[in-house]
Design a protein around this motif. Structure first.
Motif, PDB file in Angstrom:
ATOM      1  N   ARG A  30       0.839  -1.202   0.000  1.00 53.10           N
ATOM      2  CA  ARG A  30       0.000   0.000   0.000  1.00 53.10           C
ATOM      3  C   ARG A  30       0.875   1.255   0.000  1.00 53.10           C
ATOM      4  NH1 ARG A  30      -2.879  -0.065   4.638  1.00 53.10           N
ATOM      5  NH2 ARG A  30      -2.389   1.964   5.447  1.00 53.10           N
ATOM      6  N   ALA A  33       2.336   1.657  -3.445  1.00 52.51           N
ATOM      7  CA  ALA A  33       1.313   2.092  -4.402  1.00 52.51           C
ATOM      8  C   ALA A  33       1.002   3.585  -4.244  1.00 52.51           C
ATOM      9  CB  ALA A  33       0.042   1.263  -4.225  1.00 52.51           C
ATOM     10  N   LEU A  34       0.926   4.061  -3.011  1.00 54.74           N
ATOM     11  CA  LEU A  34       0.663   5.486  -2.781  1.00 54.74           C
ATOM     12  C   LEU A  34       1.792   6.345  -3.331  1.00 54.74           C
ATOM     13  CD1 LEU A  34      -0.749   5.152   0.818  1.00 54.74           C
ATOM     14  CD2 LEU A  34      -1.984   6.156  -1.120  1.00 54.74           C
ATOM     15  N   ASN A  36       3.886   5.435  -5.686  1.00 54.16           N
ATOM     16  CA  ASN A  36       3.876   5.271  -7.140  1.00 54.16           C
ATOM     17  C   ASN A  36       2.849   6.215  -7.767  1.00 54.16           C
ATOM     18  OD1 ASN A  36       4.856   3.972  -9.507  1.00 54.16           O
ATOM     19  ND2 ASN A  36       2.967   2.796  -9.588  1.00 54.16           N
ATOM     20  N   LYS A  37       1.691   6.297  -7.177  1.00 48.35           N
ATOM     21  CA  LYS A  37       0.615   7.141  -7.699  1.00 48.35           C
ATOM     22  C   LYS A  37       0.947   8.632  -7.593  1.00 48.35           C
ATOM     23  CE  LYS A  37      -4.169   8.394  -6.788  1.00 48.35           C
ATOM     24  NZ  LYS A  37      -5.266   8.280  -5.834  1.00 48.35           N
ATOM     25  N   ASN A  38       1.540   9.032  -6.478  1.00 51.63           N
ATOM     26  CA  ASN A  38       1.705  10.457  -6.196  1.00 51.63           C
ATOM     27  C   ASN A  38       3.102  11.019  -6.424  1.00 51.63           C
ATOM     28  OD1 ASN A  38      -0.994  11.255  -4.944  1.00 51.63           O
ATOM     29  ND2 ASN A  38      -0.479   9.400  -3.831  1.00 51.63           N
ATOM     30  N   CYS A  39       4.114  10.174  -6.457  1.00 47.99           N
ATOM     31  CA  CYS A  39       5.487  10.689  -6.427  1.00 47.99           C
ATOM     32  C   CYS A  39       6.390  10.193  -7.551  1.00 47.99           C
ATOM     33  CB  CYS A  39       6.141  10.330  -5.093  1.00 47.99           C
ATOM     34  SG  CYS A  39       5.170  10.801  -3.645  1.00 47.99           S
ATOM     35  N   ASP A  95      -2.443   5.837   5.743  1.00 50.50           N
ATOM     36  CA  ASP A  95      -1.587   5.930   4.568  1.00 50.50           C
ATOM     37  C   ASP A  95      -0.187   6.400   4.950  1.00 50.50           C
ATOM     38  OD1 ASP A  95      -3.701   5.092   2.996  1.00 50.50           O
ATOM     39  OD2 ASP A  95      -4.237   7.104   2.350  1.00 50.50           O
TER      40      ASP A  95
END
Length: 109
Positions: A30, A33-34, A36-39, A95
């Protein structure tokens, strides 16, 4: 009897500490993934590789500058950078925990 209770309490404390020190794979996934999505559009977020944006630090190197745990407050309250192209990020508490766990798992010394 007291010695047994003390030993049991000590063992329980060590077990809890070990579990806290070793996050479960789902938490790490998780966190990854966070990030990867945002940074990942600017930063290398994995244990290897270059950052897509020149000058953006690879996340695996953050621990060389300061304790990764020191990012908890900024991630939860709003991470703002002095550089104009970086958007502000704010994450929920669960998160933040997942992100910190993942970051700690990839740090290079």
């Amino acid at each position: 009897m007291i010695a047994r209770l003390a030993a049991a309490a000590a063992l329980a404390a060590v077990t809890v500490a070990a579990q806290a020190a070793t996050p479960d794979p789902e938490t790490l996934k998780r966190g990854e993934a966070l990030l990867n999505k945002n940074c990942a559009m600017c930063h290398a977020i994995g244990p290897t590789g270059d950052s897509p944006r020149a000058g953006a630090p690879a996340f695996r190197m953050l621990g060389q500058k300061y304790p990764v745990e020191s990012l908890e407050e900024a991630l939860g309250e709003g991470l703002v950078s002095g550089h104009p192209d970086m958007p502000e990020f704010r994450f929920e508490a669960d998160d933040v925990g997942a992100i910190i766990a993942y970051l700690k798992s990839i740090q290079q010394r």
